[in-house]
Design a protein around this motif. Structure first.
Motif, PDB file in Angstrom:
ATOM      1  N   GLU A  29       0.750  -3.030 -21.646  1.00 52.74           N
ATOM      2  CA  GLU A  29       1.167  -2.019 -23.047  1.00 52.74           C
ATOM      3  C   GLU A  29       2.157  -2.615 -22.650  1.00 52.74           C
ATOM      4  O   GLU A  29       3.010  -2.392 -21.682  1.00 52.74           O
ATOM      5  CB  GLU A  29       0.575  -0.458 -22.952  1.00 52.74           C
ATOM      6  N   LYS A  30       2.585  -3.191 -24.237  1.00 50.89           N
ATOM      7  CA  LYS A  30       4.068  -4.160 -23.958  1.00 50.89           C
ATOM      8  C   LYS A  30       4.876  -2.586 -24.339  1.00 50.89           C
ATOM      9  O   LYS A  30       6.159  -2.138 -24.406  1.00 50.89           O
ATOM     10  CB  LYS A  30       4.270  -5.219 -25.302  1.00 50.89           C
ATOM     11  N   ARG A  31       4.389  -1.302 -25.892  1.00 52.98           N
ATOM     12  CA  ARG A  31       4.812  -0.447 -25.545  1.00 52.98           C
ATOM     13  C   ARG A  31       4.963   0.176 -24.846  1.00 52.98           C
ATOM     14  O   ARG A  31       4.300   1.753 -24.907  1.00 52.98           O
ATOM     15  CB  ARG A  31       4.190  -0.084 -27.138  1.00 52.98           C
ATOM     16  N   VAL A  32       6.029   0.962 -24.258  1.00 54.81           N
ATOM     17  CA  VAL A  32       6.645   1.321 -23.396  1.00 54.81           C
ATOM     18  C   VAL A  32       8.196   2.245 -23.438  1.00 54.81           C
ATOM     19  O   VAL A  32       8.958   1.589 -23.407  1.00 54.81           O
ATOM     20  CB  VAL A  32       5.618   1.228 -21.814  1.00 54.81           C
ATOM     21  N   GLY A  33       7.755   3.637 -23.544  1.00 51.56           N
ATOM     22  CA  GLY A  33       9.464   4.250 -23.282  1.00 51.56           C
ATOM     23  C   GLY A  33       8.911   5.533 -23.192  1.00 51.56           C
ATOM     24  O   GLY A  33       8.985   5.795 -22.426  1.00 51.56           O
ATOM     25  N   HIS A  34      10.530   5.876 -22.718  1.00 45.23           N
ATOM     26  CA  HIS A  34      10.952   6.912 -22.018  1.00 45.23           C
ATOM     27  C   HIS A  34      11.823   8.550 -22.696  1.00 45.23           C
ATOM     28  O   HIS A  34      12.447   7.818 -23.359  1.00 45.23           O
ATOM     29  CB  HIS A  34      11.605   7.214 -20.615  1.00 45.23           C
ATOM     30  N   GLY A  35      11.350   9.638 -22.854  1.00 43.94           N
ATOM     31  CA  GLY A  35      11.970  10.368 -22.919  1.00 43.94           C
ATOM     32  C   GLY A  35      13.725  10.451 -22.119  1.00 43.94           C
ATOM     33  O   GLY A  35      13.860  12.210 -22.095  1.00 43.94           O
ATOM     34  N   GLY A  36      14.232  10.123 -22.145  1.00 46.72           N
ATOM     35  CA  GLY A  36      15.759  10.789 -21.413  1.00 46.72           C
ATOM     36  C   GLY A  36      16.213   9.988 -20.644  1.00 46.72           C
ATOM     37  O   GLY A  36      14.887  10.335 -19.624  1.00 46.72           O
ATOM     38  N   THR A  37      17.285   9.021 -20.596  1.00 44.48           N
ATOM     39  CA  THR A  37      17.336   8.099 -19.650  1.00 44.48           C
ATOM     40  C   THR A  37      18.371   9.096 -18.081  1.00 44.48           C
ATOM     41  O   THR A  37      18.661  10.469 -18.457  1.00 44.48           O
ATOM     42  CB  THR A  37      18.799   7.614 -19.826  1.00 44.48           C
ATOM     43  N   LEU A  38      17.705   9.331 -17.587  1.00 45.42           N
ATOM     44  CA  LEU A  38      17.969   9.389 -15.708  1.00 45.42           C
ATOM     45  C   LEU A  38      18.849   8.377 -15.061  1.00 45.42           C
ATOM     46  O   LEU A  38      18.246   7.420 -14.954  1.00 45.42           O
ATOM     47  CB  LEU A  38      16.777  10.106 -14.840  1.00 45.42           C
ATOM     48  N   ASP A  39      19.820   8.914 -14.511  1.00 45.61           N
ATOM     49  CA  ASP A  39      20.764   7.595 -13.366  1.00 45.61           C
ATOM     50  C   ASP A  39      19.628   7.104 -12.095  1.00 45.61           C
ATOM     51  O   ASP A  39      19.048   8.017 -11.654  1.00 45.61           O
ATOM     52  CB  ASP A  39      22.304   8.097 -13.949  1.00 45.61           C
ATOM     53  N   PRO A  40      19.977   6.042 -11.376  1.00 49.53           N
ATOM     54  CA  PRO A  40      19.218   6.039 -10.620  1.00 49.53           C
ATOM     55  C   PRO A  40      19.439   6.932  -9.512  1.00 49.53           C
ATOM     56  O   PRO A  40      18.490   6.595  -8.817  1.00 49.53           O
ATOM     57  CB  PRO A  40      19.911   4.527 -10.337  1.00 49.53           C
ATOM     58  N   MET A  41      20.203   7.189  -9.352  1.00 48.90           N
ATOM     59  CA  MET A  41      20.414   8.632  -7.876  1.00 48.90           C
ATOM     60  C   MET A  41      19.642   9.564  -8.440  1.00 48.90           C
ATOM     61  O   MET A  41      19.315   9.967  -7.726  1.00 48.90           O
ATOM     62  CB  MET A  41      22.099   8.937  -7.517  1.00 48.90           C
ATOM     63  N   ALA A  42      19.387  10.051  -9.464  1.00 44.97           N
ATOM     64  CA  ALA A  42      18.770  10.967 -10.049  1.00 44.97           C
ATOM     65  C   ALA A  42      17.468  10.989  -9.647  1.00 44.97           C
ATOM     66  O   ALA A  42      16.683   9.697  -9.811  1.00 44.97           O
ATOM     67  CB  ALA A  42      19.246  11.464 -11.286  1.00 44.97           C
ATOM     68  N   THR A  43      16.414  12.382  -9.023  1.00 42.53           N
ATOM     69  CA  THR A  43      14.761  12.198  -9.477  1.00 42.53           C
ATOM     70  C   THR A  43      14.673  12.734 -10.375  1.00 42.53           C
ATOM     71  O   THR A  43      15.607  13.594 -11.462  1.00 42.53           O
ATOM     72  CB  THR A  43      14.637  12.550  -8.067  1.00 42.53           C
ATOM     73  N   GLY A  44      13.389  13.446 -10.975  1.00 39.86           N
ATOM     74  CA  GLY A  44      12.863  14.136 -11.767  1.00 39.86           C
ATOM     75  C   GLY A  44      11.891  13.750 -12.964  1.00 39.86           C
ATOM     76  O   GLY A  44      11.523  13.054 -13.298  1.00 39.86           O
ATOM     77  N   VAL A  45      11.550  15.060 -13.653  1.00 40.42           N
ATOM     78  CA  VAL A  45      11.398  15.122 -15.074  1.00 40.42           C
ATOM     79  C   VAL A  45      11.289  13.007 -15.931  1.00 40.42           C
ATOM     80  O   VAL A  45      12.669  13.570 -16.350  1.00 40.42           O
ATOM     81  CB  VAL A  45      10.802  16.069 -15.795  1.00 40.42           C
ATOM     82  N   LEU A  46      10.898  12.769 -16.212  1.00 40.31           N
ATOM     83  CA  LEU A  46      11.006  11.261 -16.596  1.00 40.31           C
ATOM     84  C   LEU A  46       9.522  11.153 -18.210  1.00 40.31           C
ATOM     85  O   LEU A  46       9.009  10.762 -17.328  1.00 40.31           O
ATOM     86  CB  LEU A  46      10.855  10.225 -16.015  1.00 40.31           C
ATOM     87  N   PRO A  47       9.351  11.446 -18.908  1.00 40.78           N
ATOM     88  CA  PRO A  47       8.700  11.311 -19.800  1.00 40.78           C
ATOM     89  C   PRO A  47       8.607  10.699 -20.533  1.00 40.78           C
ATOM     90  O   PRO A  47       9.293   9.494 -20.529  1.00 40.78           O
ATOM     91  CB  PRO A  47       8.578  12.725 -20.530  1.00 40.78           C
ATOM     92  N   ILE A  48       7.132   9.112 -19.734  1.00 42.28           N
ATOM     93  CA  ILE A  48       7.041   8.160 -20.730  1.00 42.28           C
ATOM     94  C   ILE A  48       6.055   8.304 -21.654  1.00 42.28           C
ATOM     95  O   ILE A  48       4.900   8.516 -21.358  1.00 42.28           O
ATOM     96  CB  ILE A  48       6.448   7.294 -19.696  1.00 42.28           C
ATOM     97  N   PHE A  49       6.876   7.544 -22.306  1.00 45.36           N
ATOM     98  CA  PHE A  49       5.182   7.792 -23.758  1.00 45.36           C
ATOM     99  C   PHE A  49       4.738   5.668 -24.062  1.00 45.36           C
ATOM    100  O   PHE A  49       5.550   5.307 -23.794  1.00 45.36           O
ATOM    101  CB  PHE A  49       6.655   7.785 -25.164  1.00 45.36           C
ATOM    102  N   ILE A  50       3.550   5.837 -23.973  1.00 47.96           N
ATOM    103  CA  ILE A  50       2.545   4.375 -24.217  1.00 47.96           C
ATOM    104  C   ILE A  50       2.166   4.176 -25.130  1.00 47.96           C
ATOM    105  O   ILE A  50       1.123   5.069 -26.069  1.00 47.96           O
ATOM    106  CB  ILE A  50       1.680   4.455 -22.784  1.00 47.96           C
TER     107      ILE A  50
END
Length: 303
Positions: A29-50
């Motif tokens: 699926e080409k339509r993929v986005g995220h709900g709030g950027t995290l820096d590369p060093m950071a971990t944790g919750v990243l909602p992905i919308f598909i």
């Protein structure tokens, strides 16, 4: 065709866009986005919308975010985190009690100066692009709200773990830097884990708990891990319609409506609601109650 929300526990070393790129292949699926950027060093919750769910990303901004961060005192870097170039090392003489006192001045409404290493644009240029060229430009401080700031743990005299709950646009590394400046010894962020954003958490036993990338890549049917699109709007009152209003809603037109029974307290002029096609049991759109009618704000059914 995949449509839904996938809550990821982002691993360190990945950008948020790295995660999106990988999941485009997983779900085809080409339509993929995220709900709030995290820096590369950071971990944790990243909602992905598909799929069609990407239309919900803009609604995630209003939510508070929560982080667990490590504050390293005595070290000042150009990025305000431990990955940057060390500019200065100072002795740490501040006690835990003194740190507790200083934290108080960062609770509530504060003004925060965005770091040069950020994606904010000044005169059309991203700050980090200028910073990489060795330039520093004047940028305005921005209001943010620190709703909770708690000292959780201490390791030695210079490393502390803090919990932060804040509004959107807050830079935790800048908060660590500013706390260090207030103590007189300087400081930077040495690790960061986001534990909540957009109402999604890391809790593995919850419906909206996060999956690791390994779990997703190993899943035989990854689509079964997706939350339905309307889960992003679970705090809004629901309106089930049928007949002529369904036709109007599917065409993006307003339709007359009264407050659903049992929703009088949350149903108000200008308020948002979830709209469902009753006969098909299908989530159609998010609407706004204006006067005695509903106006479509964003549709989510597949055309």
């Amino acid at each position: 065709m995949a449509n839904g929300i996938l809550v990821i526990d982002k691993p360190a070393g990945w950008t948020s866009m790295d995660v999106c790129a990988k999941l485009r292949g997983v779900f085809h699926e080409k339509r993929v986005g995220h709900g709030g950027t995290l820096d590369p060093m950071a971990t944790g919750v990243l909602p992905i919308f598909i799929g069609r769910a990407t239309r919900a990303v803009e609604f995630t901004e209003k939510y508070d975010k929560e982080y667990i961060a490590e504050l390293k005192l005595g070290v000042i870097t150009n990025t305000q985190d431990i990955t940057g170039e060390v500019l200065e090392v100072r002795p740490v003489q501040a006690s835990r009690e003194r740190l507790e006192e200083v934290l108080e001045q960062f609770r509530g409404d504060i003004m925060q100066l965005p770091p040069m290493y950020s994606a904010i644009k000044i005169n059309g240029k991203k700050l980090y692009e200028l910073a990489r060229k060795g330039r520093e430009v004047e940028r305005p401080a921005r209001p943010v709200t620190i709703k909770a700031l708690e000292l959780l743990d201490q390791q030695g005299e210079d490393l502390y773990t803090i919990r932060v709950r804040c509004t959107k646009g807050t830079y935790i590394r800048t908060l660590c830097h500013d706390i260090g400046q207030a103590l007189g010894c300087g400081g930077c962020m040495s690790s960061l884990r986001r534990t909540e954003t957009a109402g999604f958490t890391l809790e593995p036993d919850c419906l909206d708990g996060a999956y690791t990338m390994d779990q997703v890549l190993a899943a035989e049917h990854p689509e079964e891990l997706l939350l339905p699109v309307d889960y992003a709007f679970r705090d809004l009152p629901a309106l089930v319609i049928q007949g002529r209003p369904v036709v109007l809603a599917r065409n993006g037109a307003p339709f007359p409506a009264k407050a659903p029974q049992g929703c009088r307290n949350t149903w108000h002029d200008g308020g948002l609601c979830r709209i469902y096609d009753g006969p098909r049991n299908e989530f159609l759109a998010v609407g706004r109650y204006v006067g005695q009618e509903i106006k479509i704000v964003k549709s989510f059914f597949e055309v």
